[in-house]
Scaffold this motif. Sequence first.
Motif, PDB file in Angstrom:
ATOM      1  N   LEU A  88     -41.861 -34.614 -34.620  1.00 31.38           N
ATOM      2  CA  LEU A  88     -41.443 -35.980 -34.909  1.00 31.38           C
ATOM      3  C   LEU A  88     -40.034 -36.195 -34.378  1.00 31.38           C
ATOM      4  O   LEU A  88     -39.127 -35.392 -34.639  1.00 31.38           O
ATOM      5  CB  LEU A  88     -41.497 -36.248 -36.409  1.00 31.38           C
ATOM      6  CG  LEU A  88     -42.891 -36.128 -37.057  1.00 31.38           C
ATOM      7  CD1 LEU A  88     -42.781 -36.242 -38.576  1.00 31.38           C
ATOM      8  CD2 LEU A  88     -43.841 -37.184 -36.500  1.00 31.38           C
ATOM      9  N   SER A  89     -39.846 -37.267 -33.670  1.00 32.51           N
ATOM     10  CA  SER A  89     -38.536 -37.558 -33.073  1.00 32.51           C
ATOM     11  C   SER A  89     -37.561 -38.025 -34.151  1.00 32.51           C
ATOM     12  O   SER A  89     -37.978 -38.442 -35.245  1.00 32.51           O
ATOM     13  CB  SER A  89     -38.684 -38.632 -31.989  1.00 32.51           C
ATOM     14  OG  SER A  89     -39.251 -39.808 -32.544  1.00 32.51           O
ATOM     15  N   PRO A  90     -36.269 -37.975 -33.893  1.00 27.77           N
ATOM     16  CA  PRO A  90     -35.287 -38.415 -34.887  1.00 27.77           C
ATOM     17  C   PRO A  90     -35.442 -39.898 -35.229  1.00 27.77           C
ATOM     18  O   PRO A  90     -35.718 -40.731 -34.363  1.00 27.77           O
ATOM     19  CB  PRO A  90     -33.942 -38.140 -34.201  1.00 27.77           C
ATOM     20  CG  PRO A  90     -34.245 -37.115 -33.161  1.00 27.77           C
ATOM     21  CD  PRO A  90     -35.637 -37.391 -32.705  1.00 27.77           C
ATOM     22  N   ALA A  91     -35.280 -40.217 -36.502  1.00 24.24           N
ATOM     23  CA  ALA A  91     -35.292 -41.596 -37.020  1.00 24.24           C
ATOM     24  C   ALA A  91     -36.569 -42.336 -36.659  1.00 24.24           C
ATOM     25  O   ALA A  91     -36.546 -43.552 -36.424  1.00 24.24           O
ATOM     26  CB  ALA A  91     -34.068 -42.351 -36.508  1.00 24.24           C
ATOM     27  N   THR A 116     -35.246 -36.566 -38.920  1.00 25.23           N
ATOM     28  CA  THR A 116     -36.627 -37.058 -38.920  1.00 25.23           C
ATOM     29  C   THR A 116     -36.855 -38.110 -40.000  1.00 25.23           C
ATOM     30  O   THR A 116     -37.488 -39.146 -39.755  1.00 25.23           O
ATOM     31  CB  THR A 116     -37.603 -35.890 -39.119  1.00 25.23           C
ATOM     32  OG1 THR A 116     -37.509 -35.000 -38.014  1.00 25.23           O
ATOM     33  CG2 THR A 116     -39.032 -36.394 -39.231  1.00 25.23           C
ATOM     34  N   PHE A 117     -36.322 -37.877 -41.181  1.00 20.12           N
ATOM     35  CA  PHE A 117     -36.581 -38.780 -42.313  1.00 20.12           C
ATOM     36  C   PHE A 117     -35.404 -39.722 -42.568  1.00 20.12           C
ATOM     37  O   PHE A 117     -35.222 -40.207 -43.688  1.00 20.12           O
ATOM     38  CB  PHE A 117     -36.875 -37.963 -43.567  1.00 20.12           C
ATOM     39  CG  PHE A 117     -38.037 -37.018 -43.401  1.00 20.12           C
ATOM     40  CD1 PHE A 117     -39.310 -37.507 -43.159  1.00 20.12           C
ATOM     41  CD2 PHE A 117     -37.853 -35.649 -43.464  1.00 20.12           C
ATOM     42  CE1 PHE A 117     -40.388 -36.651 -43.003  1.00 20.12           C
ATOM     43  CE2 PHE A 117     -38.916 -34.780 -43.313  1.00 20.12           C
ATOM     44  CZ  PHE A 117     -40.191 -35.279 -43.075  1.00 20.12           C
ATOM     45  N   LYS A 118     -34.638 -39.964 -41.547  1.00 22.75           N
ATOM     46  CA  LYS A 118     -33.513 -40.892 -41.692  1.00 22.75           C
ATOM     47  C   LYS A 118     -34.006 -42.298 -42.004  1.00 22.75           C
ATOM     48  O   LYS A 118     -34.935 -42.800 -41.358  1.00 22.75           O
ATOM     49  CB  LYS A 118     -32.694 -40.888 -40.399  1.00 22.75           C
ATOM     50  CG  LYS A 118     -31.443 -41.732 -40.476  1.00 22.75           C
ATOM     51  CD  LYS A 118     -30.653 -41.623 -39.176  1.00 22.75           C
ATOM     52  CE  LYS A 118     -29.375 -42.447 -39.259  1.00 22.75           C
ATOM     53  NZ  LYS A 118     -28.591 -42.368 -37.995  1.00 22.75           N
ATOM     54  N   ASN A 122     -35.791 -44.463 -50.165  1.00 26.84           N
ATOM     55  CA  ASN A 122     -36.629 -44.767 -51.323  1.00 26.84           C
ATOM     56  C   ASN A 122     -37.915 -43.961 -51.350  1.00 26.84           C
ATOM     57  O   ASN A 122     -38.806 -44.247 -52.171  1.00 26.84           O
ATOM     58  CB  ASN A 122     -36.972 -46.266 -51.338  1.00 26.84           C
ATOM     59  CG  ASN A 122     -35.747 -47.146 -51.529  1.00 26.84           C
ATOM     60  OD1 ASN A 122     -34.935 -46.891 -52.411  1.00 26.84           O
ATOM     61  ND2 ASN A 122     -35.615 -48.172 -50.693  1.00 26.84           N
ATOM     62  N   LEU A 123     -38.033 -42.954 -50.500  1.00 28.82           N
ATOM     63  CA  LEU A 123     -39.268 -42.175 -50.440  1.00 28.82           C
ATOM     64  C   LEU A 123     -39.455 -41.372 -51.723  1.00 28.82           C
ATOM     65  O   LEU A 123     -38.559 -40.639 -52.151  1.00 28.82           O
ATOM     66  CB  LEU A 123     -39.246 -41.249 -49.231  1.00 28.82           C
ATOM     67  CG  LEU A 123     -40.566 -40.545 -48.906  1.00 28.82           C
ATOM     68  CD1 LEU A 123     -41.630 -41.566 -48.503  1.00 28.82           C
ATOM     69  CD2 LEU A 123     -40.376 -39.506 -47.815  1.00 28.82           C
ATOM     70  N   HIS A 124     -40.632 -41.494 -52.297  1.00 27.85           N
ATOM     71  CA  HIS A 124     -40.948 -40.834 -53.571  1.00 27.85           C
ATOM     72  C   HIS A 124     -41.827 -39.602 -53.373  1.00 27.85           C
ATOM     73  O   HIS A 124     -41.635 -38.580 -54.035  1.00 27.85           O
ATOM     74  CB  HIS A 124     -41.647 -41.845 -54.490  1.00 27.85           C
ATOM     75  CG  HIS A 124     -42.011 -41.307 -55.830  1.00 27.85           C
ATOM     76  ND1 HIS A 124     -43.191 -40.619 -56.096  1.00 27.85           N
ATOM     77  CD2 HIS A 124     -41.343 -41.346 -57.010  1.00 27.85           C
ATOM     78  CE1 HIS A 124     -43.220 -40.265 -57.353  1.00 27.85           C
ATOM     79  NE2 HIS A 124     -42.120 -40.697 -57.944  1.00 27.85           N
ATOM     80  N   THR A 125     -42.781 -39.677 -52.456  1.00 28.22           N
ATOM     81  CA  THR A 125     -43.740 -38.593 -52.235  1.00 28.22           C
ATOM     82  C   THR A 125     -43.807 -38.272 -50.750  1.00 28.22           C
ATOM     83  O   THR A 125     -44.020 -39.175 -49.924  1.00 28.22           O
ATOM     84  CB  THR A 125     -45.141 -38.984 -52.744  1.00 28.22           C
ATOM     85  OG1 THR A 125     -45.060 -39.294 -54.137  1.00 28.22           O
ATOM     86  CG2 THR A 125     -46.124 -37.851 -52.530  1.00 28.22           C
ATOM     87  N   LEU A 126     -43.644 -36.974 -50.421  1.00 22.56           N
ATOM     88  CA  LEU A 126     -43.738 -36.509 -49.036  1.00 22.56           C
ATOM     89  C   LEU A 126     -44.752 -35.368 -48.990  1.00 22.56           C
ATOM     90  O   LEU A 126     -44.560 -34.326 -49.618  1.00 22.56           O
ATOM     91  CB  LEU A 126     -42.369 -36.026 -48.545  1.00 22.56           C
ATOM     92  CG  LEU A 126     -42.327 -35.444 -47.124  1.00 22.56           C
ATOM     93  CD1 LEU A 126     -42.789 -36.476 -46.106  1.00 22.56           C
ATOM     94  CD2 LEU A 126     -40.916 -34.963 -46.800  1.00 22.56           C
ATOM     95  N   LEU A 127     -45.823 -35.591 -48.233  1.00 20.35           N
ATOM     96  CA  LEU A 127     -46.913 -34.616 -48.140  1.00 20.35           C
ATOM     97  C   LEU A 127     -46.879 -33.962 -46.759  1.00 20.35           C
ATOM     98  O   LEU A 127     -47.091 -34.640 -45.742  1.00 20.35           O
ATOM     99  CB  LEU A 127     -48.266 -35.303 -48.381  1.00 20.35           C
ATOM    100  CG  LEU A 127     -48.384 -36.122 -49.667  1.00 20.35           C
ATOM    101  CD1 LEU A 127     -49.753 -36.792 -49.755  1.00 20.35           C
ATOM    102  CD2 LEU A 127     -48.124 -35.259 -50.884  1.00 20.35           C
ATOM    103  N   LEU A 142     -31.805 -33.849 -46.948  1.00 24.44           N
ATOM    104  CA  LEU A 142     -30.584 -34.291 -47.628  1.00 24.44           C
ATOM    105  C   LEU A 142     -30.603 -35.792 -47.907  1.00 24.44           C
ATOM    106  O   LEU A 142     -30.043 -36.248 -48.901  1.00 24.44           O
ATOM    107  CB  LEU A 142     -29.358 -33.926 -46.790  1.00 24.44           C
ATOM    108  CG  LEU A 142     -29.017 -32.442 -46.698  1.00 24.44           C
ATOM    109  CD1 LEU A 142     -27.815 -32.229 -45.779  1.00 24.44           C
ATOM    110  CD2 LEU A 142     -28.717 -31.872 -48.075  1.00 24.44           C
ATOM    111  N   MET A 143     -31.211 -36.551 -47.013  1.00 24.70           N
ATOM    112  CA  MET A 143     -31.180 -38.010 -47.165  1.00 24.70           C
ATOM    113  C   MET A 143     -32.274 -38.544 -48.082  1.00 24.70           C
ATOM    114  O   MET A 143     -32.306 -39.738 -48.365  1.00 24.70           O
ATOM    115  CB  MET A 143     -31.287 -38.666 -45.787  1.00 24.70           C
ATOM    116  CG  MET A 143     -32.496 -38.225 -44.994  1.00 24.70           C
ATOM    117  SD  MET A 143     -32.288 -38.570 -43.228  1.00 24.70           S
ATOM    118  CE  MET A 143     -31.022 -37.363 -42.817  1.00 24.70           C
ATOM    119  N   LEU A 144     -33.167 -37.686 -48.544  1.00 29.51           N
ATOM    120  CA  LEU A 144     -34.261 -38.125 -49.415  1.00 29.51           C
ATOM    121  C   LEU A 144     -33.786 -38.081 -50.869  1.00 29.51           C
ATOM    122  O   LEU A 144     -34.153 -37.206 -51.653  1.00 29.51           O
ATOM    123  CB  LEU A 144     -35.490 -37.239 -49.205  1.00 29.51           C
ATOM    124  CG  LEU A 144     -36.030 -37.192 -47.760  1.00 29.51           C
ATOM    125  CD1 LEU A 144     -37.207 -36.246 -47.660  1.00 29.51           C
ATOM    126  CD2 LEU A 144     -36.402 -38.580 -47.272  1.00 29.51           C
TER     127      LEU A 144
END
Length: 368
Positions: A88-91, A116-118, A122-127, A142-144
Amino acid sequence: MAPACLLRVCSLLCAWSVVTGHPCSLNHQGWADCKGKSLLHAPSSLPSNITGLDLSFNSLVVPRHGTLLMHFPSLRSLNLSSNALLALSPAVFSNLGTLHVLDLSSCSIAYLHTDTFKGLENLHTLLLRNNSLQELEVPSFLMLKALFHLDLRHNALVSVDTLSLQLMDAVPQVQLEGNPWVCDCTVHPLQQWLQRRQAVQVTCASPPGLRGREVAALDSQDLGCWMKQRFPRGVSTAQQITVTHSNTTTPPAGKGGRSWPYLVGFLVAAIGISILIALAAKCKLFHKNFASYRHRPLPETSSIRGSPMEDGSGWDRGSSGRGACESHPMPGAADLQAEDDDGFIEDNYIQPSEQLPEEEERESHLSI
């Protein structure tokens, strides 16, 4: 009133799908189902205000730059599972600030970029189950800040560093089952972390003697290392972990045998200091003895005048003493010099400080 509005929205979505001809199905809750449609991209004809999108089992192509879904800023749930995303590419999700659930299962992901997850505050669930992750990039999570559930089951994780575990402490639900954990000293931070969480079903894949055993149930002897048992409060987990392989009998090349130079240096320094102290003490004793032997020979006048014994016996007896002295004449200076050639009176050395009072006493007797 509300049922009428829902029916109207549903009818509009159905009419939109018929007009545009996209392969996805829409429901009255704003969910678009595009599962298994062999799509390379998300259909741009979908309404931009949908809240849920299922793009699983497709052939999506992830752009190298920019975002994956540019036209759906209101998404709250996104399912991208079973797509060969690889990396996955950045942002790539930076425009999905309202997203709560992100499913990236079975996407053959082997690496996560730092950014990647920038944008997913507000993300609650990451699978992330059923991927090929071999390690966890700490900055990726760190940003989650709002993450509650993290699924890392059935990846290729063999160990997790202490910093990653400290970050995952902030996530209430973390699933790590099905990874090929190597149960040696490197897994000890994970063991402590699992024990604190009372987690089960996280088992060892190697070595063969520990295969199938739960990581949380192992101890330091099972892991083949020894650990410090007591730590002061305030010491971090990274400082507490001090492991040493018990089955290692020889130090690693270039790192072993570093203690003997310090021991040799200490011994040489101790011996040198002892020698200096001994020399200093010996020199002091030598100077003291040398000063005690600094005596002076008697002058000739003292030798000619006779000994104190002769002075005391002659002058007290009067005339009778004189007769005795005449019968036994006093030896001359030459005889005294021959008898005591070295200028000393036997072993009784006369110090210079004692010579003057004796001479004055003898002169006073002679004057009388």
